[in-house]
Design a protein around this motif. Structure first.
Motif, PDB file in Angstrom:
ATOM      1  N   THR A  74     105.243  13.507  79.828  1.00  0.00           N
ATOM      2  CA  THR A  74     104.919  13.005  78.628  1.00  0.00           C
ATOM      3  C   THR A  74     105.300  14.362  77.645  1.00  0.00           C
ATOM      4  O   THR A  74     105.636  14.491  76.479  1.00  0.00           O
ATOM      5  CB  THR A  74     103.411  12.908  78.413  1.00  0.00           C
ATOM      6  OG1 THR A  74     103.038  11.849  79.251  1.00  0.00           O
ATOM      7  CG2 THR A  74     103.180  12.512  76.839  1.00  0.00           C
ATOM      8  N   VAL A  84     107.309   8.126  64.989  1.00  0.00           N
ATOM      9  CA  VAL A  84     106.350   7.143  65.412  1.00  0.00           C
ATOM     10  C   VAL A  84     106.442   7.506  67.060  1.00  0.00           C
ATOM     11  O   VAL A  84     105.339   7.485  67.617  1.00  0.00           O
ATOM     12  CB  VAL A  84     106.924   5.818  65.190  1.00  0.00           C
ATOM     13  CG1 VAL A  84     106.246   4.941  65.987  1.00  0.00           C
ATOM     14  CG2 VAL A  84     106.816   5.780  63.801  1.00  0.00           C
ATOM     15  N   SER A  85     107.717   7.727  67.823  1.00  0.00           N
ATOM     16  CA  SER A  85     107.564   7.989  69.010  1.00  0.00           C
ATOM     17  C   SER A  85     106.845   9.301  69.524  1.00  0.00           C
ATOM     18  O   SER A  85     105.949   9.357  70.547  1.00  0.00           O
ATOM     19  CB  SER A  85     109.048   8.011  69.585  1.00  0.00           C
ATOM     20  OG  SER A  85     109.779   7.076  69.243  1.00  0.00           O
ATOM     21  N   ASP A 105     104.217  10.627  67.922  1.00  0.00           N
ATOM     22  CA  ASP A 105     102.703  10.372  67.740  1.00  0.00           C
ATOM     23  C   ASP A 105     102.271   9.710  68.890  1.00  0.00           C
ATOM     24  O   ASP A 105     101.263   9.807  69.644  1.00  0.00           O
ATOM     25  CB  ASP A 105     102.481   9.600  66.744  1.00  0.00           C
ATOM     26  CG  ASP A 105     102.702  10.484  65.331  1.00  0.00           C
ATOM     27  OD1 ASP A 105     102.872  11.731  65.439  1.00  0.00           O
ATOM     28  OD2 ASP A 105     102.726   9.976  63.782  1.00  0.00           O
ATOM     29  N   LYS A 106     102.959   8.719  69.246  1.00  0.00           N
ATOM     30  CA  LYS A 106     102.627   7.719  70.538  1.00  0.00           C
ATOM     31  C   LYS A 106     102.445   8.630  71.573  1.00  0.00           C
ATOM     32  O   LYS A 106     101.443   8.588  72.518  1.00  0.00           O
ATOM     33  CB  LYS A 106     103.681   6.617  70.704  1.00  0.00           C
ATOM     34  CG  LYS A 106     103.208   5.523  71.330  1.00  0.00           C
ATOM     35  CD  LYS A 106     104.142   4.127  71.465  1.00  0.00           C
ATOM     36  CE  LYS A 106     104.030   3.339  72.724  1.00  0.00           C
ATOM     37  NZ  LYS A 106     105.226   2.786  72.891  1.00  0.00           N
ATOM     38  N   SER A 128      99.526  10.880  71.757  1.00  0.00           N
ATOM     39  CA  SER A 128      98.422  10.545  71.887  1.00  0.00           C
ATOM     40  C   SER A 128      97.752  10.521  73.154  1.00  0.00           C
ATOM     41  O   SER A 128      96.706  10.247  73.594  1.00  0.00           O
ATOM     42  CB  SER A 128      98.229   9.194  71.129  1.00  0.00           C
ATOM     43  OG  SER A 128      99.093   8.237  72.037  1.00  0.00           O
ATOM     44  N   HIS A 129      98.877  10.412  74.358  1.00  0.00           N
ATOM     45  CA  HIS A 129      98.442  10.242  75.661  1.00  0.00           C
ATOM     46  C   HIS A 129      97.919  11.560  76.292  1.00  0.00           C
ATOM     47  O   HIS A 129      97.276  11.682  77.236  1.00  0.00           O
ATOM     48  CB  HIS A 129      99.541   9.855  76.447  1.00  0.00           C
ATOM     49  CG  HIS A 129     100.046   8.356  76.095  1.00  0.00           C
ATOM     50  ND1 HIS A 129      99.268   7.321  75.796  1.00  0.00           N
ATOM     51  CD2 HIS A 129     101.205   8.194  75.602  1.00  0.00           C
ATOM     52  CE1 HIS A 129      99.842   6.185  75.841  1.00  0.00           C
ATOM     53  NE2 HIS A 129     100.964   6.601  75.468  1.00  0.00           N
TER      54      HIS A 129
END
Ligand SMILES: [Zn+2]
Length: 246
Positions: free
Chosen positions: A11, A166-167, A169-170, A173-174
């Motif tokens: 990630t 957007v990618s 932030d996604k 968030s993990h």
């Protein structure tokens, strides 16, 4: 659900890739706005110079009017003295008026000389204005081109930037906040914006210092997060050409 270390590293690599792309987009835009600003400043500078010259010409026009008025006054006086000279009673009076006439003739010569000088100055200033104006028109053309380029770039990158954000932030968030904070801190300190790198050809992908073999093996295991001893970047994986991992 808690991610494994391997997943977290994956990630972070993704996050790094997105941030690097965002850096590139900003870099592309970063140059043009500055160029546009510089050109705008230049055009303003030219306008200021032209206005200054115009004011100077106004002042010179005023001088011309004064010199003309002086000349006219002298001419009137000469006419007056000549009339008086017709009616003198003696030589002394005649000579006195002759002296006055001489003086006014000199006044006329002086006014004419100054008129010529002032007209010359106006001509020079007018030429200077034309030159500066030409340079300004060229800059304005450059500015127009650069502005259009920038507009296109902004329009293009805005779209990409939004998608990447957007990618980002996604992905972020993990991973736990502590790790993201560390990532951001390392990135902020790195000149090339790289916080997470792979080991490439036995060296850190961020600072290119050699990574010892045992350490490379640990990094490959992905059981814990390991940072480069030299630059502090996170070493997420080992990239060895041709050899399969594990
Ligand atoms: Zn390093």
């Amino acid at each position: 659900m808690e991610l494994t270390i391997a997943q977290k590293l994956e990630t972070l690599l993704k996050l790094q890739s997105i941030d690097s792309q965002l850096d590139e987009l900003k870099k592309l835009r970063g140059d043009l706005p500055e160029e546009v600003r510089d050109l705008e400043d230049e055009v303003v500078g030219f306008e200021t110079r032209i206005n200054k010259f115009r004011k100077e010409i106004d002042a010179l026009d005023n001088d011309i009017n004064n010199h003309r008025a002086n000349k006219k006054d002298a001419e009137k006086l000469i006419q007056k003295y000549k009339d008086q000279q017709m009616n003198v009673r003696n030589n002394r009076e005649f000579d006195a008026i002759a002296k006055e006439l001489e003086l006014q003739e000199l006044e006329i010569q002086l006014a004419e000389k100054r008129l010529k000088e002032t007209e010359f100055k106006i001509k020079n200033k007018t030429n200077e204005i034309a030159e500066v104006d030409q340079a300004m028109q060229n800059r304005k053309k450059d500015l127009e081109v650069k502005r259009k380029e920038l507009d296109v770039l902004i329009a293009e990158s805005q779209e990409d930037e939004k998608k990447l954000s957007v990618s980002r932030d996604k992905a972020a968030s993990h991973v736990e906040e502590r790790l993201i904070n560390a990532y951001n801190r390392i990135r902020g300190n790195a000149e090339n914006g790289l916080a997470v790198v792979k080991v490439k050809r036995g060296a850190c992908g961020g600072c290119f210092n050699i990574v010892p073999h045992q350490r490379q093996a640990d990094i490959k295991d992905q059981k814990k997060i390991i940072v480069c001893e030299h630059c502090g970047r996170i070493l997420a994986d080992v990239e060895d050409a041709g050899l399969s991992k594990k």
